[in-house]
Design a protein around this motif. Structure first.
Motif, PDB file in Angstrom:
ATOM      1  N   THR A 154       0.890  -1.144   0.070  1.00 16.44           N
ATOM      2  CA  THR A 154       0.027  -0.049  -0.139  1.00 16.44           C
ATOM      3  C   THR A 154       0.908   1.305  -0.204  1.00 16.44           C
ATOM      4  OG1 THR A 154      -0.179  -0.235   2.323  1.00 16.44           O
ATOM      5  CG2 THR A 154      -1.890  -1.247   1.053  1.00 16.44           C
ATOM      6  N   LEU A 175      -2.040  -1.556  -5.344  1.00 16.31           N
ATOM      7  CA  LEU A 175      -2.653  -0.667  -3.947  1.00 16.31           C
ATOM      8  C   LEU A 175      -1.560   0.586  -3.725  1.00 16.31           C
ATOM      9  CD1 LEU A 175      -3.855  -3.503  -1.947  1.00 16.31           C
ATOM     10  CD2 LEU A 175      -4.851  -2.644  -3.843  1.00 16.31           C
ATOM     11  N   LYS A 178      -3.186   3.417  -2.386  1.00 14.66           N
ATOM     12  CA  LYS A 178      -4.086   3.265  -1.459  1.00 14.66           C
ATOM     13  C   LYS A 178      -3.455   3.142  -0.198  1.00 14.66           C
ATOM     14  CE  LYS A 178      -6.893   2.924  -4.852  1.00 14.66           C
ATOM     15  NZ  LYS A 178      -7.807   3.860  -5.185  1.00 14.66           N
TER      16      LYS A 178
END
Length: 236
Positions: A154, A175, A178
């Motif tokens: 992430t 990701l 994110k």
């Protein structure tokens, strides 16, 4: 937060005709990534892979069982590091006569198996663990004719979304833009549990120190620190 939101940086159109191998540790990030990809991947397009370092004894084995059970529920195949040298790992799924590409990939994987073996007795380090995981992912990917190896990193300031992993493999981090909060929101929507690695609390590891000490200390004074670091990384 829905699957399409989580994968907004890498929508299905970008990988619609490619096979994917997703690394699944059992933690929140990788479980969320597996579930999101599962929503869009075709029947034989998605493969999960789990590497058991065996560093945490029963806890490590429980992580592996959790991932295997989840993949059974999703009806997605899963390879684990315990399958490395098994006969089921090499030419599985190849037709005997006309699937030359599959056989070639399996032979490439077998050659990698013969080059080196995982050494669970070697001194433990984060770098060694990472190298072992990626070696396993490469072997598994070649064995099953995969194009993309997908991991669940992430938001971070030093990682790229795409990089070449091996001769015919690309590493993708869908990701990377994110946050942990995005992941947890998605898992809450899915009502999906996940495993928590107790070693993540050990701040002797640089990654854990940054996540668990530095960033929490910075955020109250600089609330946009995470977003600014990510934006800086993208500019670089």
């Amino acid at each position: 937060m829905h699957a399409s939101d989580l994968l907004s940086a890498w929508p299905k159109a970008a990988w619609a005709h490619r096979k994917l191998l997703v690394g699944v540790s059992g933690g929140a990030d990788s479980v969320a990534l597996l579930l999101a990809l599962h929503q869009f991947a075709e029947k034989d397009q998605l493969l999960a892979a789990h590497f058991n370092h065996r560093w945490r004894g029963d806890e490590s084995d429980a992580d592996e069982h959790f991932v295997l059970d989840l993949c059974r529920q999703l009806q997605r195949p899963c390879l684990t590091s315990s399958m490395l040298a098994s006969s089921a790992f090499g030419h599985a799924g190849c037709r005997q006569n006309d699937d030359e590409g599959c056989v070639k990939n399996a032979m490439h994987a077998n050659a990698l198996f013969n080059d080196s073996e995982s050494d669970f007795c070697a001194p433990r380090s984060e770098d060694r663990a990472r190298a072992a995981r990626y070696e396993f992912f490469i072997k598994a990917a070649y064995a099953r004719g995969v194009s993309y190896v997908v991991t669940a990193h992430t938001a971070a300031a030093s990682l790229r979304q795409f990089r070449k992993l091996h001769d015919d493999l690309v590493l993708v981090r869908p990701l990377i833009s994110k946050t942990r909060e995005n992941v947890l929101q998605y898992l809450a929507v899915c009502q999906q549990s996940f495993r928590t690695d107790s070693s993540n609390a050990n701040q002797a590891y640089a990654r854990n120190y940054i996540r668990g000490h530095l960033l929490p200390a910075i955020r109250p004074r600089y609330p946009t620190a995470d977003a600014n670091l990510l934006r800086f990384s993208e500019l670089v």
